[in-house]
Design a protein around this motif. Structure first.
Motif, PDB file in Angstrom:
ATOM      1  N   GLY A   1     -34.897 -20.936  54.194  1.00 44.62           N
ATOM      2  CA  GLY A   1     -34.039 -21.413  53.113  1.00 44.62           C
ATOM      3  C   GLY A   1     -32.839 -22.218  53.595  1.00 44.62           C
ATOM      4  O   GLY A   1     -32.060 -22.717  52.781  1.00 44.62           O
TER       5      GLY A   1
ATOM      6  N   ALA B   1     -37.281 -15.612  55.685  1.00 45.21           N
ATOM      7  CA  ALA B   1     -36.883 -16.157  54.382  1.00 45.21           C
ATOM      8  C   ALA B   1     -35.536 -16.874  54.500  1.00 45.21           C
ATOM      9  O   ALA B   1     -35.332 -17.949  53.945  1.00 45.21           O
ATOM     10  CB  ALA B   1     -36.811 -15.042  53.339  1.00 45.21           C
ATOM     11  N   TRP B   2     -34.631 -16.249  55.258  1.00 48.08           N
ATOM     12  CA  TRP B   2     -33.294 -16.829  55.427  1.00 48.08           C
ATOM     13  C   TRP B   2     -33.372 -18.170  56.157  1.00 48.08           C
ATOM     14  O   TRP B   2     -32.787 -19.167  55.736  1.00 48.08           O
ATOM     15  CB  TRP B   2     -32.408 -15.830  56.180  1.00 48.08           C
TER      16      TRP B   2
ATOM     17  N   TRP C   1     -32.418 -25.170  54.856  1.00 48.74           N
ATOM     18  CA  TRP C   1     -32.308 -26.572  54.399  1.00 48.74           C
ATOM     19  C   TRP C   1     -31.926 -26.627  52.917  1.00 48.74           C
ATOM     20  O   TRP C   1     -31.267 -27.572  52.487  1.00 48.74           O
ATOM     21  CB  TRP C   1     -33.598 -27.337  54.689  1.00 48.74           C
ATOM     22  N   VAL C   2     -32.325 -25.622  52.152  1.00 48.17           N
ATOM     23  CA  VAL C   2     -31.977 -25.590  50.720  1.00 48.17           C
ATOM     24  C   VAL C   2     -30.482 -25.320  50.562  1.00 48.17           C
ATOM     25  O   VAL C   2     -29.789 -25.986  49.779  1.00 48.17           O
ATOM     26  CB  VAL C   2     -32.791 -24.508  49.977  1.00 48.17           C
ATOM     27  N   ARG C   3     -29.983 -24.352  51.319  1.00 46.41           N
ATOM     28  CA  ARG C   3     -28.552 -24.044  51.229  1.00 46.41           C
ATOM     29  C   ARG C   3     -27.716 -25.239  51.696  1.00 46.41           C
ATOM     30  O   ARG C   3     -26.681 -25.555  51.109  1.00 46.41           O
ATOM     31  CB  ARG C   3     -28.226 -22.781  52.042  1.00 46.41           C
ATOM     32  N   GLU C   4     -28.187 -25.897  52.747  1.00 43.60           N
ATOM     33  CA  GLU C   4     -27.464 -27.079  53.225  1.00 43.60           C
ATOM     34  C   GLU C   4     -27.482 -28.187  52.166  1.00 43.60           C
ATOM     35  O   GLU C   4     -26.473 -28.857  51.941  1.00 43.60           O
ATOM     36  CB  GLU C   4     -28.104 -27.614  54.520  1.00 43.60           C
ATOM     37  N   ALA C   5     -28.624 -28.357  51.527  1.00 48.83           N
ATOM     38  CA  ALA C   5     -28.736 -29.389  50.489  1.00 48.83           C
ATOM     39  C   ALA C   5     -27.778 -29.080  49.339  1.00 48.83           C
ATOM     40  O   ALA C   5     -27.094 -29.972  48.823  1.00 48.83           O
ATOM     41  CB  ALA C   5     -30.172 -29.464  49.975  1.00 48.83           C
ATOM     42  N   ALA C   6     -27.724 -27.817  48.951  1.00 51.86           N
ATOM     43  CA  ALA C   6     -26.859 -27.432  47.830  1.00 51.86           C
ATOM     44  C   ALA C   6     -25.396 -27.671  48.181  1.00 51.86           C
ATOM     45  O   ALA C   6     -24.609 -28.149  47.358  1.00 51.86           O
ATOM     46  CB  ALA C   6     -27.099 -25.969  47.465  1.00 51.86           C
ATOM     47  N   ALA C   7     -25.044 -27.340  49.415  1.00 52.82           N
ATOM     48  CA  ALA C   7     -23.655 -27.557  49.841  1.00 52.82           C
ATOM     49  C   ALA C   7     -23.334 -29.050  49.888  1.00 52.82           C
ATOM     50  O   ALA C   7     -22.264 -29.484  49.448  1.00 52.82           O
ATOM     51  CB  ALA C   7     -23.431 -26.916  51.215  1.00 52.82           C
ATOM     52  N   ALA C   8     -24.274 -29.847  50.378  1.00 48.60           N
ATOM     53  CA  ALA C   8     -24.047 -31.288  50.472  1.00 48.60           C
ATOM     54  C   ALA C   8     -23.915 -31.910  49.086  1.00 48.60           C
ATOM     55  O   ALA C   8     -23.040 -32.744  48.836  1.00 48.60           O
ATOM     56  CB  ALA C   8     -25.207 -31.955  51.233  1.00 48.60           C
ATOM     57  N   HIS C   9     -24.780 -31.463  48.176  1.00 50.93           N
ATOM     58  CA  HIS C   9     -24.729 -31.991  46.803  1.00 50.93           C
ATOM     59  C   HIS C   9     -23.405 -31.611  46.142  1.00 50.93           C
ATOM     60  O   HIS C   9     -22.762 -32.445  45.488  1.00 50.93           O
ATOM     61  CB  HIS C   9     -25.910 -31.442  46.008  1.00 50.93           C
TER      62      HIS C   9
END
Lengths: 253, 110, 336
Positions: free
Chosen positions: C297, C293-294, C299-307
């Motif tokens: 996820g 699960a980690w 790419w999602v955490r990276e996307a959130a940080a980038a945004h």
């Protein structure tokens, strides 16, 4: 659906099934989200949808000539008897699919519940008035995430666009109407589903624009959920939902 | 759920370095009902303020504990030094408290 | 934040004074390194247990036999995630980060309660976990609301309040099953047979073998010993099993009039150690599932940080507005 069935009963089951099937999908995600905060958030959304389903089934049970209860409706009907829109039965896919599916559902449910909270049917209006608050929060969250993914990294943008491309074909099914909606909307009980579409397009359009995502040009739409003509996915979701209940006929839990 | 797992082979006390590979930490304040202060109730991780506020709602108000939330980047908190406790907080000014004053009984409640 | 130099005597004296006065130790107070380490270890294990604890029960969310049970179970599993989060936050006040804690769990360098390394094989297991595992946990956790480290104690107060429904919902499932069909009764007995001994083992090794307990008690991290808590749990649970008409799988279980407690049989500590060491029925599966699960996820955490980072830059460029609508730089930056 035979023509002798109360249209309100059919309508309530359509809405309830949307919520139950989506709650079941979201329930599959528990403990599998990108971080702990999202595990908690997705459970809230799942619980809201499950609660809405139960309220709608409870009302359906009151007007059902067979006197069925929520579990009879949820556990006792077959695939052809489920009346949810095909969008909600689509698998969770990756996080982008989960969130885009949620955005489409939320942008449909917000105007739907707003209209229903003005229904001439007081009980339905009360159910919708409670649900609309939840739906607005869901929309806030799904819209925020879709913008984040669209505006995040190259990978997340790509995945979000792929999710939109994949799920767009299931959106029109949300707004289909037959004699059930026609009859009820003529009495002011429910809105004409087509009247919800501009709000949906407006809200989704705004989010996708902010996310730098585009609606696919392919006009194909998969319809049929409201009359039990589902995609193959529902036939795999229901056995898991219903198996234990059905294995012990008449048992209390 | 709690329990007690005894130490075993291969388990090491971690070298605590406090790396911050994940999303930043936010402190969460919840107003329980109108008319009350926002009160600190915990913290969480989130990439940005909007997400932090939503997560705060999802994590800390699951049982209708609040009507409003604040989120503040943990790094923005400047705290007093525990070593300054005596010089800062051990003040002794009893005349600031109502019980310091003698009022004749017959005057009644004041 | 961790300090390794020789403790200044004043600080040491102050720390001891606080403990003696039953006052809490707070994050910025001086504390002995060993206290900090012990606290991190215990809170982290506790947090990991809550997080991994989502899995065995989560296994039945999609198959709950009624919508009422489905809603309850979902809420309960969500609470466990919430409790994990409160506890991670408490651990972080000691200078370790969530990121580090995750890595320590994923690489097996920190442990979680062995109880979660047993599988949930029938719906009755959901009842048994609530009744026995949460029952055992509550016995321990009520004590921990008075533990000496402030953030841990506060997290436990919140957790205990929220968990008060967990044991009751489990017992209610057991009541319903034991009043149900023969198949349901058999399911309930089977669940008790499998969960009884692991539940007793949750309290940890006997006091005689537990070097940890002594120091933890001196620091008022723990206020009662493993054996005391275990006895309390047995005394509380036996009458409940009687009420259900279920048989506890222990031939040596008998009321001891003289002690005023139940005597009970010897726990199979070899089995316990096997599970602790990673060879229980589900150890591999639990960690693999968590790590999957980690990683999924990431790419999602990276996307959130980038945004978030892009928003910050936009806000700076816009003189402080949050820049949600600035489409042009999005065009240039997102389309790679």
């Amino acid at each position: 659906m035979g023509s002798d069935v109360d249209p309100l009963l059919t309508y309530l089951l359509r809405l309830a099934d949307d919520n139950l099937v989506l709650a079941q999908r979201l329930g599959e995600l528990i403990a599998g989200m990108p971080d702990l905060e999202e595990d908690i958030a997705v459970a809230n959304v799942a619980l809201d949808h499950l609660g809405q389903a139960r309220n709608l089934y409870a009302y359906a049970g009151q007007i059902d000539p067979a006197g069925r209860d929520e579990d009879d409706f949820a556990m006792g009907r077959s695939e052809r008897e489920f009346l949810n829109a095909v969008l909600v039965e689509q698998p969770n896919g990756d996080f982008a699919v989960t969130m885009v599916r949620q955005l489409f559902v939320d942008a449909y449910q917000v105007p739907l519940y707003e209209a229903l909270s003005e229904s001439t049917d007081e009980q339905l209006a009360a159910i919708a008035a409670k649900a609309v608050k939840e739906a607005r929060y869901h929309l806030d969250r799904s819209a925020g995430w879709v913008v984040t993914l669209g505006d995040g990294t190259g990978e997340s943008h790509h995945r979000a666009q792929a999710a939109v491309d994949e799920l767009w074909q299931f959106t029109a099914d949300l707004f289909t109407a037959d004699r059930v909606e026609d009859e009820l909307s003529s009495r002011g009980v429910v809105p004409d589903p087509a009247s919800l579409r501009p709000r949906f397009d407006g809200m989704v359009g705004e989010v996708l624009a902010a996310a730098n995502l585009t609606v696919p040009s392919d006009p194909y739409q998969r319809l049929g959920g409201r009359t039990g003509f589902h995609t193959a996915h529902l036939g795999h979701l229901l056995p898991e939902l219903q198996w234990l209940h059905r294995a012990h006929p008449g048992a209390e839990w | 759920m709690s329990y007690d797992v005894p130490p075993i082979e291969g388990e090491t006390d971690p070298e605590v370095v406090g790396t911050t590979g994940g999303h930043p930490l936010w402190e969460v304040f919840v107003r329980a009902s109108r008319g009350l202060n926002h009160v600190h109730c915990g913290s969480l991780h989130a990439p940005d303020a909007e997400t932090a506020a939503r997560n705060a709602r999802d994590v800390y108000t699951r049982r209708s504990e609040g009507v409003s939330v604040w989120v503040v980047p943990s790094a923005a908190i400047h705290a007093s030094d525990p070593d300054d406790r005596e010089s800062w907080f051990d003040s002794d000014k009893p005349y600031r408290h109502p019980t310091f004053y003698e009022i004749p009984d017959e005057v009644g409640h004041m | 934040m961790t300090t390794t130099e020789q403790p200044p005597t004043d600080s040491m004296r102050r720390f001891d004074e606080l403990l003696r006065a039953d006052e809490k130790i707070e994050p910025r107070d001086w504390m002995p390194d060993e206290y900090r380490k012990t606290m991190i270890r215990q809170i982290a294990q506790h947090a990991h247990s809550e997080v991994i604890g989502q899995q065995p029960e989560g296994n039945w969310i999609t198959r709950a036999p009624s919508l009422r049970r489905k809603a309850i179970l979902m809420a309960k599993v969500q609470d466990e995630a919430g409790h994990g989060l409160y506890l991670y936050a408490a651990a972080e006040t000691l200078g370790i980060s969530r990121d580090e804690l995750n890595q320590l769990l994923h690489t097996g360098r920190q442990k979680y309660s062995s109880i979660f390394n047993y599988p949930t094989l029938s719906w009755a297991d959901i009842g048994a976990i609530g009744w026995l595992v949460d029952g055992a946990a509550i016995t321990n956790q009520v004590m921990l609301t008075r533990t000496s480290y402030g953030p841990y104690a506060r997290a436990m107060v919140r957790i205990c309040k929220e968990e008060s429904f967990h044991q009751r919902q489990g017992f209610e499932i057991m009541v319903t099953l034991t009043r149900g069909t023969d198949e349901q009764k058999a399911m309930a007995q089977d669940a008790l047979d499998r969960w009884w001994w692991p539940s007793l083992a949750m309290f940890g090794p006997p006091d005689a073998d537990s070097t940890h307990t002594e120091q933890s008690m001196a620091w008022k991290i723990k206020l009662e010993t493993n054996d005391e808590l275990r006895q309390k749990f047995v005394d509380m649970t036996v009458p409940q099993a009687d009420h259900l008409g279920l048989r506890i799988p222990d031939p040596d279980l008998v009321w001891n009039e003289e002690r005023g407690h139940y005597d009970f049989g010897e726990i199979d500590w070899d089995d316990f150690w096997q599970v602790v060491k990673g060879n229980g029925p589900c150890n591999r599966e639990r960690i693999a599932s968590k790590v999957r699960a980690w990683n999924d996820g990431a790419w999602v955490r990276e996307a959130a940080a980038a945004h978030a980072e892009r928003q910050r830059r936009r806000a700076a460029g816009n003189g402080g507005s949050n820049g949600r609508s600035s489409g042009r730089d999005r065009d240039t930056e997102v389309r790679r």
